[in-house]
Write a protein that holds these residues in place. Structure first.
Motif, PDB file in Angstrom:
ATOM      1  N   ASP A 111       6.004  16.647 -24.344  1.00  0.00           N
ATOM      2  CA  ASP A 111       6.466  16.126 -23.058  1.00  0.00           C
ATOM      3  C   ASP A 111       7.398  14.927 -23.243  1.00  0.00           C
ATOM      4  OD1 ASP A 111       4.934  18.040 -21.851  1.00  0.00           O
ATOM      5  OD2 ASP A 111       3.306  16.693 -21.293  1.00  0.00           O
ATOM      6  N   LEU A 112       7.058  14.056 -24.187  1.00  0.00           N
ATOM      7  CA  LEU A 112       7.850  12.838 -24.394  1.00  0.00           C
ATOM      8  C   LEU A 112       9.234  13.158 -24.952  1.00  0.00           C
ATOM      9  CD1 LEU A 112       4.988  10.592 -25.797  1.00  0.00           C
ATOM     10  CD2 LEU A 112       6.226  10.228 -23.644  1.00  0.00           C
ATOM     11  N   VAL A 113       9.347  14.156 -25.799  1.00  0.00           N
ATOM     12  CA  VAL A 113      10.672  14.553 -26.290  1.00  0.00           C
ATOM     13  C   VAL A 113      11.519  15.091 -25.142  1.00  0.00           C
ATOM     14  CG1 VAL A 113      11.912  16.202 -27.744  1.00  0.00           C
ATOM     15  CG2 VAL A 113       9.946  14.990 -28.652  1.00  0.00           C
ATOM     16  N   GLN A 114      10.903  15.900 -24.288  1.00  0.00           N
ATOM     17  CA  GLN A 114      11.650  16.431 -23.148  1.00  0.00           C
ATOM     18  C   GLN A 114      12.121  15.297 -22.238  1.00  0.00           C
ATOM     19  OE1 GLN A 114      12.239  19.448 -23.463  1.00  0.00           O
ATOM     20  NE2 GLN A 114      13.227  20.072 -21.572  1.00  0.00           N
ATOM     21  N   ALA A 157      -5.069   8.093 -36.610  1.00  0.00           N
ATOM     22  CA  ALA A 157      -6.179   7.443 -35.920  1.00  0.00           C
ATOM     23  C   ALA A 157      -6.128   5.931 -36.111  1.00  0.00           C
ATOM     24  CB  ALA A 157      -7.507   8.004 -36.433  1.00  0.00           C
ATOM     25  N   ALA A 158      -5.741   5.494 -37.294  1.00  0.00           N
ATOM     26  CA  ALA A 158      -5.708   4.053 -37.573  1.00  0.00           C
ATOM     27  C   ALA A 158      -4.674   3.331 -36.719  1.00  0.00           C
ATOM     28  CB  ALA A 158      -5.440   3.814 -39.061  1.00  0.00           C
ATOM     29  N   ILE A 159      -3.482   3.912 -36.572  1.00  0.00           N
ATOM     30  CA  ILE A 159      -2.444   3.192 -35.831  1.00  0.00           C
ATOM     31  C   ILE A 159      -2.702   3.211 -34.325  1.00  0.00           C
ATOM     32  CG2 ILE A 159      -0.699   3.616 -37.599  1.00  0.00           C
ATOM     33  CD1 ILE A 159       0.578   5.661 -35.786  1.00  0.00           C
ATOM     34  N   GLN A 160      -3.626   4.074 -33.855  1.00  0.00           N
ATOM     35  CA  GLN A 160      -3.973   4.037 -32.438  1.00  0.00           C
ATOM     36  C   GLN A 160      -4.683   2.742 -32.071  1.00  0.00           C
ATOM     37  OE1 GLN A 160      -2.712   6.549 -30.465  1.00  0.00           O
ATOM     38  NE2 GLN A 160      -1.870   7.164 -32.461  1.00  0.00           N
ATOM     39  N   HIS A 161      -5.199   2.024 -33.070  1.00  0.00           N
ATOM     40  CA  HIS A 161      -5.873   0.752 -32.818  1.00  0.00           C
ATOM     41  C   HIS A 161      -4.875  -0.395 -32.641  1.00  0.00           C
ATOM     42  CE1 HIS A 161     -10.067   2.056 -33.668  1.00  0.00           C
ATOM     43  NE2 HIS A 161      -9.463   2.958 -34.404  1.00  0.00           N
ATOM     44  N   LEU A 162      -3.618  -0.155 -32.955  1.00  0.00           N
ATOM     45  CA  LEU A 162      -2.617  -1.204 -32.805  1.00  0.00           C
ATOM     46  C   LEU A 162      -2.120  -1.271 -31.370  1.00  0.00           C
ATOM     47  CD1 LEU A 162      -0.427  -0.500 -35.986  1.00  0.00           C
ATOM     48  CD2 LEU A 162      -2.204  -2.254 -35.716  1.00  0.00           C
ATOM     49  N   PRO A 163      -1.819  -2.456 -30.863  1.00  0.00           N
ATOM     50  CA  PRO A 163      -1.155  -2.551 -29.557  1.00  0.00           C
ATOM     51  C   PRO A 163       0.157  -1.772 -29.590  1.00  0.00           C
ATOM     52  CG  PRO A 163      -1.913  -4.711 -30.275  1.00  0.00           C
ATOM     53  CD  PRO A 163      -2.092  -3.792 -31.450  1.00  0.00           C
ATOM     54  N   PRO A 164       0.594  -1.238 -28.452  1.00  0.00           N
ATOM     55  CA  PRO A 164       1.778  -0.367 -28.453  1.00  0.00           C
ATOM     56  C   PRO A 164       3.002  -0.961 -29.140  1.00  0.00           C
ATOM     57  CG  PRO A 164       0.668  -0.231 -26.336  1.00  0.00           C
ATOM     58  CD  PRO A 164      -0.035  -1.303 -27.110  1.00  0.00           C
ATOM     59  N   THR A 176      10.484   5.405 -24.389  1.00  0.00           N
ATOM     60  CA  THR A 176       9.766   6.383 -23.576  1.00  0.00           C
ATOM     61  C   THR A 176       8.285   6.379 -23.941  1.00  0.00           C
ATOM     62  OG1 THR A 176      11.737   7.786 -23.388  1.00  0.00           O
ATOM     63  CG2 THR A 176       9.612   8.821 -22.939  1.00  0.00           C
ATOM     64  N   CYS A 177       7.992   6.326 -25.238  1.00  0.00           N
ATOM     65  CA  CYS A 177       6.597   6.284 -25.689  1.00  0.00           C
ATOM     66  C   CYS A 177       5.913   4.988 -25.267  1.00  0.00           C
ATOM     67  CB  CYS A 177       6.544   6.427 -27.208  1.00  0.00           C
ATOM     68  SG  CYS A 177       7.040   8.047 -27.826  1.00  0.00           S
ATOM     69  N   LEU A 178       6.622   3.869 -25.351  1.00  0.00           N
ATOM     70  CA  LEU A 178       6.036   2.599 -24.933  1.00  0.00           C
ATOM     71  C   LEU A 178       5.714   2.608 -23.444  1.00  0.00           C
ATOM     72  CD1 LEU A 178       8.198   0.031 -26.940  1.00  0.00           C
ATOM     73  CD2 LEU A 178       5.784   0.589 -27.287  1.00  0.00           C
TER      74      LEU A 178
END
Length: 523
Positions: A230-233, A329-336, A263-265
């Motif tokens: 979705d984000l690429v679109q 999984a590890a980088i999901q713990h970082l703030p955006p 867009t991801c942010l």
């Protein structure tokens, strides 16, 4: 039968018997990469040019020798696939243009009642965030997830329906498609850019070659295969809207990465996802260790969709290392914003200045964010990293084979022998988790025992690869039925001859991995 020669340098091809694909038509890796660069530089960046290229490839097909015939058909299929994807982007951008034109009609224009209501509802709020140069408006990402219930990442708010969308389903026109863009600084300080006059089809031909690597980038940022699509679109739609303001000072690839990152942010700001801890379930033995992190939105990524050596000859190794589930999984713990800085700097290799320009940050802020992100990441990664970029060796493939055989024969003892003492099993987005061999085998013993009232059924498996790791697509034939139906995709992390982690995913992504949803009982 004629002597085969290298398609690049025209030298005789010696010792190519039995080879298939491009290794059978090029004498060396250098010639293969040279041919790739020539194809990239060829004048097929317009739809007309690509159609003509397809015609040339059809005319060049010869049935002998078979290896050359196979390679030619493969190239043709690749070109036709690219043409199809271009047509899809052109269709979506044209739909976006029509919708936006309807929204911006004046009060005297004849607007149907339902369209007027939609335009009023989706008009931009006066406090909408500013946009950055060469970047489209920061609007809602397209796709069903964006318009669905907010996922706070707390776990049970994520239902199966909210994630069980096919990876090939095209996002419909949502609020992102009808929201009017705010005026960027770039669009008011310079003349129209070099791509302003492109029509939908030619614009699609310009950006489509970057789809695969942008999808990987969005997946790293979001941790979800569905969301990445979705984000690429949405990235392409934002680029289409912002094409007038693109001055061409940066490469198209850099421009698209900038839009994709923002867009991801924006998506992460809306969803406000945060990893939580798994909680004990009544009556279930989870093991005595500390509960692992629960990341409900985490999904696997098929290896077949990763950029190939031809797509990105210099990025293959790093892309595999940074696609492991444990890294995601590890980088999901970082703030955006820290996550974005780390991906741009350490994964994509952008300089601090380039990263700052993409994220509208100073170089000092970029360096500070990176210094905070790296220790957090190190604390959450396993000790073993040296083998991450290597192909799975024969020993790991043997472990996978034994894993599938044990499940299919309902052999709990053989299954147990494969598990490490501190094995960990999670099942995102579901709340089930187990840490430790004893807890996991207790759970498996119930479902693998035909005498148990909770016996799930008989199993079949097909091997797969996800995130650079070995995986198994599991199918169950439930008691009283005759068909094996897709049940779970198990992604394994193997150390030595033991499985140390199993991450089990729901089966709606099987088609993205080339796995069928059903198997006949007589397989």
């Amino acid at each position: 039968m004629t002597d085969a020669v290298c398609r690049s340098c025209a030298k005789p091809l010696a010792g190519r018997a039995g080879r298939t694909g491009r290794s059978s038509v090029y004498c060396s890796a250098a010639c293969r990469q040279k041919a790739y660069r020539e194809r990239q530089a060829a004048p097929v960046d317009t739809v007309r040019g690509l159609i003509e290229e397809v015609g040339r490839q059809v005319e060049a097909l010869v049935p002998q020798p078979p290896s050359v015939f196979y390679s030619g058909v493969t190239d043709l299929a690749s070109s036709v696939g690219r043409l199809r994807r271009i047509a899809r982007v052109a269709r979506d951008t044209a739909k976006d243009s029509v919708t936006r034109a309807d929204v911006t009609k004046g009060p005297d224009s004849p607007v149907p009642a339902d369209e007027s209501t939609t335009a009023d509802r989706d008009a931009p709020h006066p406090t909408a965030p500013r946009t950055s140069p060469d970047q489209g408006p920061r609007t809602r990402a397209s796709g069903p997830r964006a318009s669905g219930p907010r996922d706070s990442g707390t776990g049970d708010s994520v239902t199966r329906d909210s994630v069980a969308r096919s990876a090939v389903t095209q996002p419909s026109v949502t609020r992102a498609s009808v929201t009017q863009p705010s005026v960027t600084r770039a669009s008011v300080t310079q003349d129209s850019g070099p791509h302003a006059a492109l029509g939908e089809s030619d614009f699609a031909a310009l950006v489509e070659p970057y789809r695969r690597e942008l999808r990987v980038h969005c997946y790293r940022m979001a941790g979800s295969y569905d969301d990445a699509e979705d984000l690429v679109q949405e990235t392409f739609l934002r680029a289409w809207r912002a094409r007038d303001g693109f001055a061409g000072r940066a490469a198209v690839r850099t421009w698209l990465y900038r839009i994709a990152t923002n867009t991801c942010l924006d998506f992460q700001r809306r969803t406000a996802r945060r990893p939580q801890r798994y909680e004990p379930l009544p009556g279930m033995n989870h093991g005595s260790a500390e509960p692992p992190a629960r990341i409900t939105w985490l999904q696997p990524y098929p290896d077949e969709d990763l950029p190939s050596a031809d797509d990105q000859p210099d990025a293959l190794a790093v892309s595999r290392e940074t696609m492991e589930l444990v890294f995601l999984a590890a980088i999901q713990h970082l703030p955006p914003r820290q996550r974005a800085v780390l991906v741009l700097r350490d994964v994509l290799g952008l300089s601090a200045a380039e990263t700052g320009e993409a994220l509208e940050m100073t170089v000092a802020s970029v360096n500070s964010a990176l210094q905070r992100a790296r220790p957090t990441l190190r604390d959450r990664l396993p000790r073993r990293r040296t083998d991450w970029t290597a192909e799975a060796d024969a020993r790991e493939r043997e472990v996978l084979g034994r894993y599938m055989a044990a499940a299919e024969s309902l052999d709990l003892a053989a299954f147990t022998d494969l598990l490490s003492e501190d094995i960990r099993l999670t099942m995102p987005p579901n709340p089930y988790w187990f840490v430790g061999r004893a807890a996991l085998t207790e759970f498996l013993g119930i479902s693998l025992d035909p005498a148990s009232p909770l016996f799930l059924g008989h199993w079949r498996h097909l091997p797969a690869r996800a995130n650079g790791q070995l995986a198994a697509g599991g199918y169950v034939r439930r008691p009283g039925t005759t068909v094996f139906r897709a049940q779970v995709l198990d992604v394994l992390r193997i150390e030595g001859d033991r499985i140390v982690e199993i991450t089990s995913f729901e089966p709606h992504l099987f088609p993205a991995f080339g796995l069928p949803l059903r198997l006949p009982a007589d397989r």
